[in-house]
Design a protein around this motif. Sequence first.
Motif, mmCIF file in Angstrom:
data_model
loop_
_atom_site.group_PDB
_atom_site.id
_atom_site.type_symbol
_atom_site.label_atom_id
_atom_site.label_comp_id
_atom_site.label_asym_id
_atom_site.label_seq_id
_atom_site.Cartn_x
_atom_site.Cartn_y
_atom_site.Cartn_z
ATOM 1 N N PRO A 109 0.964 -1.023 -0.216
ATOM 2 C CA PRO A 109 -0.104 -0.416 0.084
ATOM 3 C C PRO A 109 1.331 1.224 0.102
ATOM 4 O O PRO A 109 0.412 2.565 -0.263
ATOM 5 C CB PRO A 109 -0.854 -0.099 1.692
ATOM 6 N N LEU A 110 1.880 1.280 0.731
ATOM 7 C CA LEU A 110 2.442 2.339 0.269
ATOM 8 C C LEU A 110 3.785 2.521 -0.660
ATOM 9 O O LEU A 110 3.897 3.792 -1.210
ATOM 10 C CB LEU A 110 3.591 2.752 1.851
ATOM 11 N N SER A 111 4.642 1.544 -1.394
ATOM 12 C CA SER A 111 5.609 1.709 -2.752
ATOM 13 C C SER A 111 5.057 1.147 -4.142
ATOM 14 O O SER A 111 5.406 1.438 -4.903
ATOM 15 C CB SER A 111 6.632 0.717 -2.093
ATOM 16 N N ASN A 112 2.916 0.128 -3.918
ATOM 17 C CA ASN A 112 2.874 -0.066 -4.652
ATOM 18 C C ASN A 112 3.503 -1.197 -5.435
ATOM 19 O O ASN A 112 3.478 -2.015 -6.380
ATOM 20 C CB ASN A 112 2.915 0.859 -5.910
ATOM 21 N N TYR A 136 6.386 10.606 8.707
ATOM 22 C CA TYR A 136 5.961 9.872 8.819
ATOM 23 C C TYR A 136 3.888 9.555 9.397
ATOM 24 O O TYR A 136 3.174 8.430 9.293
ATOM 25 C CB TYR A 136 5.374 8.340 9.860
ATOM 26 N N VAL A 137 3.819 10.569 9.099
ATOM 27 C CA VAL A 137 2.367 11.023 9.576
ATOM 28 C C VAL A 137 1.165 10.594 8.172
ATOM 29 O O VAL A 137 0.783 9.357 8.112
ATOM 30 C CB VAL A 137 1.871 12.399 9.596
ATOM 31 N N GLU A 138 1.600 11.202 6.724
ATOM 32 C CA GLU A 138 0.603 10.271 5.801
ATOM 33 C C GLU A 138 1.207 8.994 4.927
ATOM 34 O O GLU A 138 0.329 8.465 5.358
ATOM 35 C CB GLU A 138 1.528 10.807 4.797
ATOM 36 N N ARG A 139 2.237 8.778 5.438
ATOM 37 C CA ARG A 139 2.319 6.890 5.288
ATOM 38 C C ARG A 139 1.411 5.614 7.014
ATOM 39 O O ARG A 139 0.706 5.059 6.398
ATOM 40 C CB ARG A 139 3.993 6.649 5.762
ATOM 41 N N PHE A 140 1.321 6.697 7.834
ATOM 42 C CA PHE A 140 0.257 6.176 8.956
ATOM 43 C C PHE A 140 -1.060 6.060 8.255
ATOM 44 O O PHE A 140 -1.358 5.396 8.447
ATOM 45 C CB PHE A 140 0.899 6.260 10.165
ATOM 46 N N GLU A 171 -2.756 10.435 16.207
ATOM 47 C CA GLU A 171 -2.895 11.658 17.055
ATOM 48 C C GLU A 171 -2.407 12.267 18.131
ATOM 49 O O GLU A 171 -2.460 13.964 18.483
ATOM 50 C CB GLU A 171 -4.433 11.572 18.311
ATOM 51 N N THR A 172 -1.026 12.095 17.980
ATOM 52 C CA THR A 172 -0.483 12.506 18.528
ATOM 53 C C THR A 172 0.667 13.953 17.587
ATOM 54 O O THR A 172 0.777 13.677 16.249
ATOM 55 C CB THR A 172 0.893 11.477 18.742
ATOM 56 N N SER A 173 0.596 14.860 18.177
ATOM 57 C CA SER A 173 1.352 16.241 17.344
ATOM 58 C C SER A 173 3.184 15.561 16.592
ATOM 59 O O SER A 173 3.758 14.792 17.420
ATOM 60 C CB SER A 173 1.000 17.006 18.693
ATOM 61 N N ALA A 174 3.044 16.394 15.947
ATOM 62 C CA ALA A 174 4.698 16.094 15.265
ATOM 63 C C ALA A 174 5.652 16.099 15.974
ATOM 64 O O ALA A 174 6.704 15.702 16.053
ATOM 65 C CB ALA A 174 4.228 16.717 13.824
ATOM 66 N N ASP A 175 5.133 17.504 17.062
ATOM 67 C CA ASP A 175 6.694 17.554 18.068
ATOM 68 C C ASP A 175 6.597 17.184 19.052
ATOM 69 O O ASP A 175 7.302 16.979 20.377
ATOM 70 C CB ASP A 175 6.564 19.239 18.546
ATOM 71 N N GLY A 176 6.265 15.694 19.275
ATOM 72 C CA GLY A 176 6.231 14.659 20.307
ATOM 73 C C GLY A 176 5.346 14.905 21.552
ATOM 74 O O GLY A 176 5.757 14.467 22.516
ATOM 75 N N GLU A 177 4.861 16.535 21.345
ATOM 76 C CA GLU A 177 4.408 16.963 22.968
ATOM 77 C C GLU A 177 2.000 15.840 22.732
ATOM 78 O O GLU A 177 1.713 15.583 22.085
ATOM 79 C CB GLU A 177 3.250 17.973 23.061
ATOM 80 N N PRO A 211 12.798 17.176 8.860
ATOM 81 C CA PRO A 211 12.091 15.969 8.197
ATOM 82 C C PRO A 211 12.790 15.588 6.694
ATOM 83 O O PRO A 211 13.068 16.623 5.976
ATOM 84 C CB PRO A 211 10.790 16.306 8.726
ATOM 85 N N PRO A 212 12.345 14.386 6.280
ATOM 86 C CA PRO A 212 12.698 13.658 5.148
ATOM 87 C C PRO A 212 11.952 13.428 4.159
ATOM 88 O O PRO A 212 10.183 14.262 4.693
ATOM 89 C CB PRO A 212 13.179 12.349 5.494
ATOM 90 N N THR A 213 11.865 14.011 3.190
ATOM 91 C CA THR A 213 10.971 13.681 1.435
ATOM 92 C C THR A 213 10.714 12.496 1.225
ATOM 93 O O THR A 213 11.872 11.752 0.481
ATOM 94 C CB THR A 213 10.967 14.777 0.354
ATOM 95 N N ASP A 214 9.966 12.269 1.252
ATOM 96 C CA ASP A 214 9.243 10.633 0.093
ATOM 97 C C ASP A 214 9.755 10.967 -1.394
ATOM 98 O O ASP A 214 9.553 11.494 -1.939
ATOM 99 C CB ASP A 214 7.878 10.060 0.285
#
Length: 553
Positions: A100-103, A495-499, A530-536, A550-553
């Motif tokens: 589903p991620l790499s096709n 990893y937000v979009e990947r998850f 639901e976790t924010s990107a900054d880890g809080e 952050p890296p780009t896919d």
Amino acid sequence: MVRLARERGPMALTLVVVVVLAGCSYGGLQSDAGGNDLGYAVGGAQDADAFRENVESGYLPTTTDITHEGLYYDYYFETGDHECDESFCPAYSRAVTADPLSNETEPYLSVGLNSNLNASDFERERLNLVVVLDTSGSMSSPMAEYYYDGPRTADNETAAEDRKTKPKMDAATDAVVALTDQLEADDRFGLVTFDSGADTVVPLDRMGDRDRTALADDVQSIRAGGGTDLEAGMDRARGLAEGHVGEEGYDTRVVYLTDAMPNIGETSADGLESRLDADADRGIHSTFVGVGLDFNSELVDAITAVRGANYYSVHAAERFEERMGEEFAYMVTPMVYDLELTLDAPGYEIESVYGSPDADDATGELMSVNTLFPSPTEDGASRGGVILLQLNRTGDESTLELTASYEDRSGERHETTEHLRFDDRQPEYFETDSVRKAVLLTRYATLTQHWIEYERATLAGDDPDPPDAGIDESETVALGEWERQSTDLRLSPAYVERFATFRSYFSAEADAIGDDALDQELETMATILETSADGETAVGTNESATTVSPPTD
């Protein structure tokens, strides 16, 4: 340690073999459905509880909190019927599916290793059982807290209060009592405790010669305090057990109840594993039961990749007692040793193995598994027992020869060989729901392991590679090598979009498979998202994130 496969790009083509070990029948070990049939599962991790509990408590797990074999054991797999004269009877089914991620198109082949044995063929051997109980200071903390976190901040006092549970020490002593309830009069039981040193609390004697009520009172009076010398506990247990090894009609096993954070004596993974390996050579097998949210699965996963070993991680007191009670017979009864699956195929070679603590021992033609344990069945499906081989296509020949060989409990070697062809199919094709579920869980475990590696590398101040690349975990150790502090749950933008994409795929596959138990993974992924990107997070308490581009896919 299980080697992680890379998340692959769209040009790669792989063939994956799913090995499903199931279908054996033994008396005295009843299935959940009330029948006699049992399946098999590999040694090593027997659940993924540590992963889910850490996420739900707002903490970032480690990669060993979710091993493939541990995750597989949380689910049931139908393997079908296959008649033969051997203890193991392979039965194959196929799948071709797009990642589903790499096709990327990925063919799969399931191998159901069924059995022709009946319930009357087996009775549990009597046991020489030594329990080694961790009584170090960290065992005084509640089951759902990190002992080494220290004082909590005012902002987290409410969350901390909500997570207070029975202390690990109380849960552990209750579990030892539950374990003794499973022992018969001719079974021998001994108890060793360890903190800064080790003591023999109960010598290894017949249960029929003991006052069980007095024994329970003595066990439950044990208190925690001091350092953690796991080596001393191992040495004392060996001293109790080795005098009884080799007695006809007896198995010998040491069960360790610990949060696995040694800080005295031998603490290296290699040194501790070598002791367990030497014990296994003597006929003394090992089970670890991890206690509490801060259980160090990384250490235990490293040291239990030996013959006859397995481990569980338990975080609720009630579940802890269940592991040592209702499921006791499964965890102390290895049935098959030194399973090898050899591939003879001009067109393919083995690249990676999932679902076995011996994954790193795989070669281009061979997969090995130290031990298989019985596992329960439910409505014709067996719990766990999935092994996944990733193969590289090296030629045009599509014929595969698979030879499975193994040693039974009597030491006799057996072998079965099957030939098959992998016909051309287009995604999405699944010959059985069992293969479909195995593929789904494999992809889930691999994604989460890569995510954890990425987040921990980021926290350490590294600049990790993009998610499509394999990365090595780099973690700053605050205390001793195995003493764990919590890390706040975090989800970086990479990893937000990947998850989100993977969760949608997982939900659709779970509906197609029809296994409601898969909902627990959807809930865990929802918590991660639901976790924010900054880890809080609302419940996290320790370590703030270090910003990394952050890296780009």
